[in-house]
Design an enzyme around this catalytic site. Structure first.
Site, PDB file in Angstrom:
ATOM      1  CD  GLU A 134      11.517   2.880 -27.743  1.00  0.00           C
ATOM      2  OE1 GLU A 134      11.279   4.077 -28.271  1.00  0.00           O
ATOM      3  OE2 GLU A 134      12.785   2.228 -27.968  1.00  0.00           O
ATOM      4  CD  GLN A 148      17.978  -1.797 -30.228  1.00  0.00           C
ATOM      5  OE1 GLN A 148      18.234  -0.640 -30.223  1.00  0.00           O
ATOM      6  NE2 GLN A 148      17.783  -2.553 -31.290  1.00  0.00           N
ATOM      7  CG  PHE A 149      19.363  -2.235 -24.193  1.00  0.00           C
ATOM      8  CD1 PHE A 149      20.515  -2.881 -23.610  1.00  0.00           C
ATOM      9  CD2 PHE A 149      19.669  -1.947 -25.542  1.00  0.00           C
ATOM     10  CE1 PHE A 149      21.673  -3.265 -24.167  1.00  0.00           C
ATOM     11  CE2 PHE A 149      20.863  -2.485 -26.304  1.00  0.00           C
ATOM     12  CZ  PHE A 149      21.737  -3.091 -25.425  1.00  0.00           C
ATOM     13  CG  HIS A 183      22.629   0.646 -22.992  1.00  0.00           C
ATOM     14  ND1 HIS A 183      22.767   2.101 -23.241  1.00  0.00           N
ATOM     15  CD2 HIS A 183      22.112   0.082 -24.469  1.00  0.00           C
ATOM     16  CE1 HIS A 183      22.483   2.230 -24.164  1.00  0.00           C
ATOM     17  NE2 HIS A 183      22.221   1.397 -25.040  1.00  0.00           N
TER      18      HIS A 183
END
Ligand SMILES: Cc1ncc(C[n+]2csc(CCOP(=O)(O)OP(=O)(O)O)c2C)c(N)n1
Ligand SMILES: [Mg+2]
Length: 666
Positions: free
Chosen positions: A405, A427-428, A472
């Site tokens: 990231e 992605q999340f 998440h």
């Protein structure tokens, strides 16, 4: 002391002509003499801090002169020679160090913390490592534009312990980016010797570990540095790939001048003093009769004269005056919003489809827009937003990334420096923490610091109600709304999402674009099929009523509407903020002045969330109009739990109705 005629370094000039050798010498002498002057000014209290590169000049100078002047260099705090070898007028450097307007940051950042597009230099941020990933982005731009250019980036050996270093090397290697990673191993990182910094023999070995060629050079030998880097650069231009070079050298002074060198063994210092890069090269040139004593005196006098003259210009320059408007205006790059009105043709879309279509149409609008993220290419992303994109736009523009990231956010910054827009899919939203530093310190502060936009959109699939547990499900917009320099968008409806995403991509500033996962497939709306934009900073008034103002965004908007549907006797103004930064305070104040009661519903836990700031703003600006205390409803002060009954208890939704009724009966 530049009079020795005996050296301990062996120079092999190969096919370098005398002119080149003299240029190398003069280019090393200049930063050395500037530094000697700076040390005097420091003692006189005329400058505040100094990071010395004395003893390391051969590296900065050798690398810079080996590259073309259009090729980007990303230097560190000991690389004065990079700046001087790019021929930046000295008075501008001196003004920079004195915090004056002729510097590069309008007095906003100190020392070497600046970049300049004029000289293709991108300076460090204090955190050291991030620029390694930024170099990846600049190199990626070179690759995408077929420029055949090398990007050189510096780090100390201490900086190689940071995660950014490893991520940047990995990404550069996987993508075969034309980056020259220059590690200056000078024995210490502040007071920490190499033995306490890493446990491999040579840092060069790390390059091999990431699948790239690496070399070890004598960092005190300017001929070796220049010749080898020139060769490597030529080779990289022909066959783009990353290469790591470890320069063995030594830090001859303290970390910065105030901190001294007491912890450095005397013998070590004496040994390296003999290897002084400037003195040794001078001795060589004199021995070889390439330089005469007389020439040497004249060269030195010329440089000293240039330094003094330029110092005078900088000292004569008026100090910066603090101007509030300028300060506030420079946080963001001015963006002239261009309205593209929606055409009448619509189709019913879910939130997820609207975002996907919006993103696709922006890819068509901006021919060089690049999107990056984990599993976004053939796989289409974990939510399938980019399904089919590779087929239409190709793998160069739709880039699968390693799980890095930090490096990817940094690479996006690098793309922006090189003039390319990008969208990064987290992605999340939860995983933005692994790239947090470059978001809040690099992207956010870049325009304010040196007028460089960070033309990056971060897509943030977020939010709870999906039984996905603490990592998440978070909605972490508050980490970013409190950071000047970032814009934060948080749509609740497909129509808004599509238009606002288009604007986010058009806007040259860094934008965090929140997409609520629980709304992806549950909310449908008729959405204009063609491309259109919506402005930032304009809330939507979804319902009108005189009893109370309900303010929310994201999933909270739908919870509020559901509650009001079940309580048709309550007449409320419902404000969907749509963007949190900029915030539509006018819409808020107008409504509160009308209703006199306000409740703010936020999915995030309460403390420090944006509801608190909105509440404070209302208190300060609408106090006389209030008939009751401002109410905030938010989730519990716990992490967000997994199993439904716990998550339901955690989430604000369940507490909204009761608090609303309490407020109305006040
Ligand atoms: C993330 C971060 N941690 C710590 C520091 C404090 N710091 C600044 S420079 C430095 C030492 C860097 O050592 P090295 O990378 O070897 O570079 P050198 O100073 O030796 O040239 C430290 C610890 C920092 N600026 N940023
Ligand atoms: Mg070091």
């Amino acid at each position: 002391m530049l009079t020795s005629t005996r050296g301990v370094i062996t120079f092999d000039k190969k096919n370098l002509d005398d002119r080149t050798l003299l240029k190398l010498y003069k280019s090393m002498l200049k930063p050395r003499l500037i530094e000697e002057k700076m040390l005097i000014l420091l003692r006189q209290g005329k400058i505040s801090k100094w990071f010395s590169g004395i003893g390391q000049e051969a590296i900065s100078v050798g690398v810079t002169l080996a590259l073309d002047s259009e090729e980007y260099i990303l230097p560190m705090h000991r690389n004065l020679g990079v700046f001087t070898s790019r021929n930046i007028p000295l008075h501008r450097l001196f003004s920079q160090w004195q915090g004056k307007a002729n510097g590069f940051t309008k007095g906003r950042d100190r020392s070497f913390h600046f970049g300049t597009q004029e000289f293709n230099i991108v300076g460090m941020i204090s955190h050291l490592g991030p620029q390694l990933g930024v170099a990846d982005g600049i190199a990626l731009a070179s690759l995408l534009k077929n420029k055949n250019q090398v990007t050189a980036v510096f780090t100390g050996e201490g900086g190689t312990s940071e995660g950014d270093f490893h991520e940047a090397l990995n990404v550069a290697s996987v993508w075969q980016l034309p980056v020259l990673f220059c590690v200056e191993n000078n024995g210490y990182g502040l007071s920490t010797p190499t033995s306490e910094q890493y446990r491999c023999k040579d840092i060069a070995d790390r390059g091999k570990g990431y699948g790239m060629e690496s070399f070890i050079l004598d960092g005190n030998n300017v001929v070796e540095v220049y010749s080898k880097i020139k060769k490597l650069a030529q080779s990289i231009r022909k066959r783009p790939r990353p290469i790591l070079v470890e320069f063995k050298t030594f830090r001859m002074r303290g970390h910065e001048e105030a901190s001294g060198t007491k912890y450095v063994p005397k013998a070590l210092m004496q040994e390296w003093a003999k290897k002084d890069p400037v003195e040794n090269f001078q001795a060589y040139l004199i021995n070889q009769k390439i330089l005469t004593e007389k020439q040497e005196v004249a060269i030195k006098e010329g440089i000293v004269h240039e330094i003094n003259e330029n110092l005078q210009i900088a000292f004569d320059e008026a100090p910066i005056e603090a101007d509030l408007t300028t300060e506030l205006n420079d946080v963001y790059k001015p963006f002239e919003y261009k309205d593209v009105s929606p055409k009448p043709k619509t189709e019913e879309l879910r939130l997820i489809d609207a975002i996907s279509l919006g993103l696709k149409q922006s890819m068509q609008q901006h021919k060089d827009l690049v999107i990056m993220g984990q599993d976004i290419a053939e796989y289409g992303g974990v939510f399938k937003i980019t399904d089919g994109f590779v087929k239409e736009f190709g793998k160069e523009r739709v880039r699968n990334t390693p799980i890095c990231e930090s490096a990817i956010v940094e690479a996006a910054m690098g793309l922006s420096i090189a003039g390319i827009k990008s969208v990064v899919e987290m992605q999340f939203a939860d995983f933005v923490t692994s790239g947090f530093n470059p978001v809040v310190n690099y992207l956010a502060k870049s325009h304010y610091r040196w007028n460089q936009e960070a033309d990056v959109v971060l897509r943030m699939p977020c939010g709870g109600g999906v039984a996905a547990g603490p990592f998440h499900s978070q909605t972490n917009e508050a980490w970013f709304t409190k950071t000047p320099g970032l814009k934060v968008v948080y749509p609740a409806f497909p129509y808004d999402a599509k238009g606002l995403l288009a604007t986010a991509i058009n806007d040259p500033n860094p934008v965090l674009f929140f997409e609520h996962k629980a709304l992806y497939r549950s909310i449908r709306q008729d959405v204009p099929t063609d491309y259109y934009t919506l402005p930032f900073g304009k809330a939507a008034l979804l319902r009108e009523g005189n009893d109370v103002t309900v303010i929310s965004y994201g999933a909270g908007v739908h919870w509020a509407m559901e509650t009001l549907d079940n309580n048709s006797d309550i007449n409320a103004d419902v404000i969907d903020l749509r963007t949190l930064q900029p915030l539509d305070t006018e819409a808020i104040y107008n409504s509160v002045r009308k209703t006199g009661k306000v409740i703010i519903l936020q999915e995030d836990s309460l403390f420090g969330g944006i509801a608190s700031d909105i509440s404070a703003l209302i208190m300060e600006n609408c106090f006389e109009h209030l008939d009751a205390p401002v109410k905030r409803v938010a989730s519990l002060e716990t992490p967000i739990p997994f199993i439904n009954q716990l998550e339901d208890q955690y989430i604000a939704k369940g507490r909204f109705e009761e608090t609303l009724k309490d407020l109305l009966s006040y």
